[in-house]
Design a protein around this motif. Structure first.
Motif, PDB file in Angstrom:
ATOM      1  N   ALA A 121       0.843  -1.198   0.000  1.00 24.53           N
ATOM      2  CA  ALA A 121       0.000   0.000   0.000  1.00 24.53           C
ATOM      3  C   ALA A 121       0.876   1.245   0.000  1.00 24.53           C
ATOM      4  O   ALA A 121       1.893   1.305   0.700  1.00 24.53           O
ATOM      5  N   ILE A 122       0.470   2.213  -0.793  1.00 26.69           N
ATOM      6  CA  ILE A 122       1.168   3.497  -0.834  1.00 26.69           C
ATOM      7  C   ILE A 122       0.189   4.568  -0.360  1.00 26.69           C
ATOM      8  O   ILE A 122      -0.742   4.924  -1.091  1.00 26.69           O
ATOM      9  N   PRO A 123       0.369   5.057   0.857  1.00 24.05           N
ATOM     10  CA  PRO A 123      -0.493   6.128   1.340  1.00 24.05           C
ATOM     11  C   PRO A 123      -0.174   7.439   0.625  1.00 24.05           C
ATOM     12  O   PRO A 123       0.995   7.832   0.514  1.00 24.05           O
ATOM     13  N   VAL A 124      -1.215   8.112   0.135  1.00 22.52           N
ATOM     14  CA  VAL A 124      -1.065   9.406  -0.537  1.00 22.52           C
ATOM     15  C   VAL A 124      -2.044  10.380   0.118  1.00 22.52           C
ATOM     16  O   VAL A 124      -3.235  10.081   0.234  1.00 22.52           O
ATOM     17  N   VAL A 125      -1.528  11.523   0.531  1.00 29.93           N
ATOM     18  CA  VAL A 125      -2.348  12.514   1.227  1.00 29.93           C
ATOM     19  C   VAL A 125      -2.209  13.871   0.557  1.00 29.93           C
ATOM     20  O   VAL A 125      -1.109  14.281   0.195  1.00 29.93           O
ATOM     21  N   ILE A 126      -3.354  14.544   0.411  1.00 29.65           N
ATOM     22  CA  ILE A 126      -3.379  15.930  -0.055  1.00 29.65           C
ATOM     23  C   ILE A 126      -3.894  16.752   1.118  1.00 29.65           C
ATOM     24  O   ILE A 126      -5.013  16.517   1.596  1.00 29.65           O
ATOM     25  N   ALA A 127      -3.082  17.679   1.584  1.00 31.53           N
ATOM     26  CA  ALA A 127      -3.437  18.450   2.777  1.00 31.53           C
ATOM     27  C   ALA A 127      -3.428  19.946   2.488  1.00 31.53           C
ATOM     28  O   ALA A 127      -2.725  20.413   1.595  1.00 31.53           O
ATOM     29  N   GLY A 128      -4.195  20.663   3.275  1.00 24.09           N
ATOM     30  CA  GLY A 128      -4.257  22.117   3.130  1.00 24.09           C
ATOM     31  C   GLY A 128      -3.007  22.811   3.645  1.00 24.09           C
ATOM     32  O   GLY A 128      -2.611  23.844   3.117  1.00 24.09           O
TER      33      GLY A 128
END
Length: 180
Positions: free
Chosen positions: A100-107
């Protein structure tokens, strides 16, 4: 053998899904596997119906994948409830053998590492997925610069090419042994 993009954004066609797709394509370029995208927004109405056939099929597709790119926007310093509800349908080792590759888009920059490393990665580890390729986390501002984003993802994949190949080969062997 496949790569599955799992987008936990409640909006279909989001930037989150688009970035995850780019990550999946970069991995696919290394191991030549097909990429499938699962938008959890599409199954939100049945997410709490465990016996729903569509939901069951999606969970099984994720569990059979070689690589799963799990993407979420940061919501209040964590991943989305939509993603959490989907993940809660798995038992402790349901994703054993899946990378699994966690990908996050954050403010904000402070949420990128917080959500990716402190919240999402342990959640995926809890259900048996390997997160040995690390996490990718971006701010919304970084996602708007398409050229820089593509360069960052390409550099990330290039640095992990030997590990991506090794993990994929391990998954092929493990799956073949189970099928025999």
């Amino acid at each position: 053998m496949s790569i599955v993009v799992l987008s936990g954004n409640p909006r279909r066609g989001s930037r989150t899904a688009a970035v995850a797709q780019q990550v999946a394509n970069a991995v696919a370029a290394v191991v030549d596997l097909p990429v499938t995208t699962v938008e959890l927004a599409d199954v939100a109405p049945v997410l709490f119906t465990p016996a729903d056939p569509e939901l069951t099929a999606l969970r099984e597709a994720v569990a059979r994948a070689t690589v799963v790119v799990v993407a979420t926007p940061s919501y209040k310093g964590s991943y989305t409830g939509l993603l959490k509800a989907f993940i809660d349908g798995y038992g402790p080792d349901s994703l054993a053998g899946v990378t699994a590759i966690p990908v996050v888009i954050a403010g904000t920059p402070r949420h990128t590492t917080l959500v990716a490393e402190i919240h999402l990665r342990p959640l995926l580890d809890e259900i048996g997925a390997s997160t040995s390729l690390g996490c990718l986390a971006f701010t919304e501002a970084e996602v708007t610069d398409a050229a820089a984003l593509a360069e960052t993802i390409a550099a990330w994949a290039e640095a992990r090419t030997p590990l991506i190949r090794a993990l994929s080969a391990t998954r092929v062997t493990t799956t073949s042994e189970v099928s025999a």
